[in-house]
Design a protein around this motif. Structure first.
Motif, PDB file in Angstrom:
ATOM      1  N   ARG A 103     -31.799 -72.637  15.195  1.00 20.12           N
ATOM      2  CA  ARG A 103     -31.426 -73.216  13.897  1.00 20.12           C
ATOM      3  C   ARG A 103     -32.221 -72.530  12.785  1.00 20.12           C
ATOM      4  O   ARG A 103     -31.675 -72.137  11.764  1.00 20.12           O
ATOM      5  N   ARG A 106     -30.939 -69.336  11.795  1.00 18.54           N
ATOM      6  CA  ARG A 106     -29.531 -69.458  11.399  1.00 18.54           C
ATOM      7  C   ARG A 106     -28.580 -68.896  12.437  1.00 18.54           C
ATOM      8  O   ARG A 106     -27.585 -68.242  12.111  1.00 18.54           O
ATOM      9  N   GLY A 107     -28.909 -69.108  13.696  1.00 22.13           N
ATOM     10  CA  GLY A 107     -28.022 -68.684  14.781  1.00 22.13           C
ATOM     11  C   GLY A 107     -27.878 -67.178  14.898  1.00 22.13           C
ATOM     12  O   GLY A 107     -26.921 -66.694  15.483  1.00 22.13           O
ATOM     13  N   TYR A 158     -26.798 -73.614  18.004  1.00 24.40           N
ATOM     14  CA  TYR A 158     -26.624 -72.909  16.725  1.00 24.40           C
ATOM     15  C   TYR A 158     -26.247 -71.440  16.944  1.00 24.40           C
ATOM     16  O   TYR A 158     -25.504 -70.871  16.154  1.00 24.40           O
ATOM     17  N   GLN A 161     -22.623 -71.525  18.309  1.00 24.92           N
ATOM     18  CA  GLN A 161     -21.683 -71.877  17.250  1.00 24.92           C
ATOM     19  C   GLN A 161     -21.459 -70.688  16.306  1.00 24.92           C
ATOM     20  O   GLN A 161     -20.352 -70.433  15.861  1.00 24.92           O
ATOM     21  N   LYS A 162     -22.522 -69.961  16.056  1.00 22.23           N
ATOM     22  CA  LYS A 162     -22.425 -68.857  15.105  1.00 22.23           C
ATOM     23  C   LYS A 162     -21.819 -67.617  15.737  1.00 22.23           C
ATOM     24  O   LYS A 162     -20.998 -66.934  15.144  1.00 22.23           O
ATOM     25  N   GLU A 310     -22.277 -75.575   1.796  1.00 23.14           N
ATOM     26  CA  GLU A 310     -22.261 -76.554   2.887  1.00 23.14           C
ATOM     27  C   GLU A 310     -22.643 -77.927   2.335  1.00 23.14           C
ATOM     28  O   GLU A 310     -22.055 -78.944   2.691  1.00 23.14           O
ATOM     29  N   GLU A 357     -15.543 -73.583   9.064  1.00 32.06           N
ATOM     30  CA  GLU A 357     -16.842 -73.208   9.631  1.00 32.06           C
ATOM     31  C   GLU A 357     -17.917 -74.254   9.307  1.00 32.06           C
ATOM     32  O   GLU A 357     -18.699 -74.654  10.158  1.00 32.06           O
ATOM     33  N   TYR A 358     -17.938 -74.677   8.030  1.00 33.50           N
ATOM     34  CA  TYR A 358     -18.930 -75.685   7.612  1.00 33.50           C
ATOM     35  C   TYR A 358     -18.777 -76.955   8.456  1.00 33.50           C
ATOM     36  O   TYR A 358     -19.749 -77.549   8.907  1.00 33.50           O
ATOM     37  N   GLN A 360     -17.539 -77.369  11.439  1.00 32.07           N
ATOM     38  CA  GLN A 360     -18.047 -77.175  12.803  1.00 32.07           C
ATOM     39  C   GLN A 360     -19.567 -77.292  12.825  1.00 32.07           C
ATOM     40  O   GLN A 360     -20.144 -77.925  13.681  1.00 32.07           O
ATOM     41  N   LYS A 361     -20.199 -76.653  11.845  1.00 25.22           N
ATOM     42  CA  LYS A 361     -21.658 -76.640  11.810  1.00 25.22           C
ATOM     43  C   LYS A 361     -22.207 -78.053  11.599  1.00 25.22           C
ATOM     44  O   LYS A 361     -23.129 -78.476  12.288  1.00 25.22           O
ATOM     45  N   MET A 365     -24.618 -80.151  14.066  1.00 29.07           N
ATOM     46  CA  MET A 365     -25.906 -80.692  13.627  1.00 29.07           C
ATOM     47  C   MET A 365     -25.998 -82.198  13.830  1.00 29.07           C
ATOM     48  O   MET A 365     -27.062 -82.791  13.692  1.00 29.07           O
TER      49      MET A 365
END
Ligand code: ADP
Ligand code: MG
Length: 408
Positions: A103, A106-107, A158, A161-162, A310, A357-358, A360-361, A365
């Motif tokens: 995290r 940032r992945g 993370y 996901q990224k 985000e 994308e946001y 999903q993130k 989280m």
């Protein structure tokens, strides 16, 4: 009649008075000197890695640690890392443990590899390398240093996901790309909340990771009390935290699925309430006050770590829930709300694919929840809910963080 003397405990209220002896012992990053109720898991980890100490370079290892928030995944890995280093030093074995939180990076796997390279060569240039080049350089460095690195990838979701399977795949296949008898240089400890996240990886990566799994169960109330008692002794002055208080904290944290992180944060905040009110004890009422102010699933640092858009997207969602009183929002409604927020704050809205994308993130989280649903007129859609935090509270927090940003 003699005058009545009111004591606030037995301590004169002069100057700044605090019940804390050392607050840092309640810090989330503090590694305690003993790990309670995780001996089995610790032994299991030691067994998994024992041959690295016995036959350095002959093999590497991959272990998976899974468990809910606050079940001690991070502290287990770090504690084990320290223990292993000590043992390696005793045996004169060249070994390194690197703990990287996906995290915080940032992945981005390249950032993580750079961290390891910097560990060996502080002046290693930061930019200009592809993931493949970084991996090759890393192996070269580890060969030169004749060492083995155990890399703990914390909050692996993370990274997945990224970047999907690719980085993990490359890490697990490193040895195969080297000449047949070259020493093994890199082992992995992957840490994540839910094993289901692995389903997003390709079959072969998943199967290489799945051999050694350690699942951490939720802590019971008694276990949480033991953990808290240890910390109380280190963090507070003697006899300032009654057992009732500890028991209440443990009970609340057990209800939050045995979350030790919540327990420790609650204890810290209760101490702060006691100090603010100049009490000489951390009373159960302080705990209740503290509990009313923390949402166990959402850390402030989570909100701070979000990018501007985000946050704007999340703000739109919070406002829409607030205004409509609905339990679920469609992605279309969320997008509309986001556009209104952008207009209000004079920001150019990002495109639809970005918002996906946001979403999903934010779901990864644990800030909001998404669910696929069948809608009569439109076929399948995704519904958003906000089960863990009041929309009003979230809206306020977001505005606050946005203001702080523009002010600072
Ligand atoms: P996770 O990574 O699973 O979310 P952490 O490892 O961050 O959980 O643990 C949360 C907090 O509880 C940390 O402050 C950690 O030091 C503490 N903690 C968790 N398990 C134990 C334990 N068995 N003994 C002592 N402290 C613990
Ligand atoms: Mg953790």
């Amino acid at each position: 009649m003699s005058p009545t003397v009111v004591y606030f405990g037995n301590t004169p209220l002069l100057g700044y008075y605090t019940l804390f002896r050392d607050e840092t012992k309640l810090d989330i990053n503090y590694i305690p000197s003993r790990l309670l109720h995780r001996l089995t898991e610790l032994n299991l980890l030691s067994q998994f890695f024992s041959f690295i100490l016995r036959f350095p370079g002959k093999m590497s290892q991959r272990v998976l640690i899974a468990g809910r928030v606050g079940t001690g995944k991070t502290v287990l890995a770090q504690f084990f890392g320290l223990q292993l280093l000590r043992e390696a030093r005793r045996r004169n074995i060249n070994l390194h443990y690197v703990h990287a939180n996906c995290r915080e990076y940032r992945g981005n796997m390249s950032y993580i590899l750079q961290k390891i390279l910097h560990h060996f060569y502080p002046n290693f240039p930061v930019r200009g390398y592809s993931l493949e080049e970084l991996l090759q350089t890393l192996m070269q460095v580890l060969d030169d240093e004749n060492t083995h690195v155990i890399l703990a990838l914390d909050e692996l979701e993370y990274l997945i996901q990224k970047a999907g399977s690719d980085p993990v795949y490359q890490l697990t296949r490193l040895q195969e790309s080297r000449s047949p008898h070259s020493p093994h240089r890199l082992s992995l400890i992957c840490i994540l909340r839910r094993l289901e996240t692995l389903e997003k990886l390709d079959e072969s990566t998943r199967s290489t990771l799945q051999h050694n799994i350690i699942v951490l169960d939720e802590y019971s109330k008694q276990q949480l009390e033991d953990i808290l008692n240890d910390r109380v002794e280190l963090a507070f002055k003697p006899n300032t935290v009654p057992s009732d208080t500890i028991s209440l904290v443990a009970e609340l944290a057990e209800a939050e699925r045995g979350n030790a992180r919540y327990a420790i944060e609650l204890l810290w905040r209760a101490g702060k309430y006691a100090d603010a009110n100049q009490l000489n004890l951390v009373t159960p009422e302080c705990v209740r006050m503290a509990a009313a102010s923390i949402y166990p699933n959402i850390r402030k640092s989570d909100i701070v770590s979000l990018s501007l858009h985000e946050r704007l997207f999340l703000l739109g969602i919070a406002k829409a829930f607030n205004q409509t009183g609905k339990a679920f929002l469609s992605t279309g409604e969320a997008e509309e709300a986001y556009k209104v927020v952008c207009e209000e704050l004079d920001e150019k809205p990002r495109r639809h694919t970005k918002l996906w994308e946001y979403l999903q993130k934010l779901a990864v989280m644990g800030i909001l929840k998404t669910r696929k649903a069948q809608v009569k007129t439109k076929g399948r859609t995704t519904l958003i809910s906000l089960p863990w935090i009041p929309a009003e509270m979230l809206e306020k927090e977001l505005y606050k963080s946005l203001n702080e940003e523009t002010a600072g």
